[in-house]
Design a protein around this motif. Structure first.
Motif, PDB file in Angstrom:
ATOM      1  N   LEU A  42       0.831  -1.201   0.000  1.00  0.00           N
ATOM      2  CA  LEU A  42       0.000   0.000   0.000  1.00  0.00           C
ATOM      3  C   LEU A  42       0.869   1.257   0.000  1.00  0.00           C
ATOM      4  O   LEU A  42       0.599   2.216  -0.730  1.00  0.00           O
ATOM      5  CB  LEU A  42      -0.927   0.001   1.218  1.00  0.00           C
ATOM      6  N   GLU A  60      -6.556   8.203  -1.063  1.00  0.00           N
ATOM      7  CA  GLU A  60      -7.437   7.060  -0.807  1.00  0.00           C
ATOM      8  C   GLU A  60      -6.623   5.836  -0.375  1.00  0.00           C
ATOM      9  O   GLU A  60      -6.973   5.141   0.585  1.00  0.00           O
ATOM     10  CB  GLU A  60      -8.257   6.734  -2.060  1.00  0.00           C
ATOM     11  N   THR A  61      -5.520   5.594  -1.075  1.00  0.00           N
ATOM     12  CA  THR A  61      -4.665   4.450  -0.720  1.00  0.00           C
ATOM     13  C   THR A  61      -3.999   4.670   0.634  1.00  0.00           C
ATOM     14  O   THR A  61      -3.873   3.751   1.445  1.00  0.00           O
ATOM     15  CB  THR A  61      -3.598   4.234  -1.800  1.00  0.00           C
ATOM     16  N   ASN A  63      -5.181   6.372   3.113  1.00  0.00           N
ATOM     17  CA  ASN A  63      -6.192   6.158   4.156  1.00  0.00           C
ATOM     18  C   ASN A  63      -6.372   4.671   4.457  1.00  0.00           C
ATOM     19  O   ASN A  63      -6.550   4.276   5.615  1.00  0.00           O
ATOM     20  CB  ASN A  63      -7.520   6.785   3.736  1.00  0.00           C
ATOM     21  N   LYS A  64      -6.322   3.836   3.407  1.00  0.00           N
ATOM     22  CA  LYS A  64      -6.398   2.389   3.611  1.00  0.00           C
ATOM     23  C   LYS A  64      -5.211   1.901   4.426  1.00  0.00           C
ATOM     24  O   LYS A  64      -5.358   1.089   5.352  1.00  0.00           O
ATOM     25  CB  LYS A  64      -6.428   1.664   2.259  1.00  0.00           C
ATOM     26  N   GLU A  67      -5.597   2.989   8.077  1.00  0.00           N
ATOM     27  CA  GLU A  67      -6.571   2.157   8.797  1.00  0.00           C
ATOM     28  C   GLU A  67      -5.959   0.813   9.192  1.00  0.00           C
ATOM     29  O   GLU A  67      -6.121   0.348  10.326  1.00  0.00           O
ATOM     30  CB  GLU A  67      -7.809   1.946   7.921  1.00  0.00           C
TER      31      GLU A  67
END
Length: 272
Positions: A42, A60-61, A63-64, A67
């Motif tokens: 990631l 977006e990546t 944020n993944k 998380e």
């Protein structure tokens, strides 16, 4: 115009420290190799998307990744600080300066609680936040942060390390903005000498410092010195990035402005 040190080709990404470094709540709960590989994958994707100026995709990546890292390592871990720094870089490029500053503050807090302030990663986040403060027009705070980052880098990395020189160069630019030309020249000349020694005269980071010193020389009405610096920087930028790259065009604009200020409107018009 002036470019800073977060160049896409050589941006200093925080990549964490691996599965076994400090910050886990329980050593028995270390993630398996598959999870570590997923996080690394990631992070690599975020970096690639950032280089391609795909900031929405990169965010977006990121944020993944954030998380997953929070779930696996918790909120007080070097991996967490790393992804916070990376998200801040992306928000800065998107113009979300307040959010970038907030994320840097959180990353700095994590670094303080895990490795302390005398650490290269802490200094890098501090430096990056200073860049945001300068963009927000907070010159006094930018000077304070750049100065602190410079002190840490001198102490930890050495007086002639490239990252020490980068902090020195950026501090000089803010000092120039505040009107202290003599001090700005002193800082930027020293930074340029270090970068030439460590990276060579044909490196893009060296060229960026030459442009910065050129701007300072122009501010001091030392036009010939400024034009000499701009011309050398432009040669590097054209070779490494191409004549149509934004940094090459920006330096051409600086050259035209310099000719105009020295009273040579014809030469300025030819360049433009």
């Amino acid at each position: 115009c002036e470019s800073f040190t977060e160049r896409k080709k050589s941006v200093r990404w925080m990549s964490g420290c691996g599965g076994g470094c400090g910050g886990n709540k329980d050593a028995s709960n270390l993630p398996d190799s598959k999870t570590i590989q997923e996080i690394q994958s990631l992070n690599a994707e975020v970096h690639a998307q950032y280089r391609e100026s795909n900031y929405e995709g990169a965010l977006e990546t990121a944020n993944k990744a954030h998380e997953m890292i929070n779930k696996v390592y918790g909120e007080s871990h070097l991996f967490t600080a790393s992804v916070l720094n990376n998200k801040a870089l992306i928000h800065k490029q998107m113009g979300h300066l307040a959010e970038a500053s907030r994320l840097y503050d959180t990353a700095l807090s994590v670094y303080t609680s895990t490795v302390g302030e005398d650490h290269p990663s802490y200094a890098t986040a501090l430096h990056n936040k200073a860049l945001v403060q300068r963009l927000q027009g907070n010159a006094d705070e930018a000077v304070r942060l750049f100065s602190k980052a410079l002190d840490i880098r001198r102490k930890i990395l050495g007086a002639e390390h490239t990252e020490t020189a980068v902090s020195m160069h950026n501090l000089g630019s803010v000092v120039r903005d505040r009107g202290n030309i003599e001090r700005a020249v002193e800082l930027q000349k020293l930074a340029l000498n270090i970068l030439r020694k460590r990276l060579g005269s044909q490196h893009l980071t060296t060229a960026t410092c030459m442009v910065a010193l050129g701007l300072t020389r122009k501010r001091a009405t030392q036009y010939e010195d400024a034009l000499n610096l701009y011309s050398r920087a432009l040669g590097v930028q054209r070779q490494e990035l191409g004549a149509r790259h934004t940094e090459s065009i920006s330096t051409m604009h600086n050259i035209a402005e310099c000719y105009e200020e020295k009273g040579d409107a014809n030469q300025a018009a030819q360049i433009r």
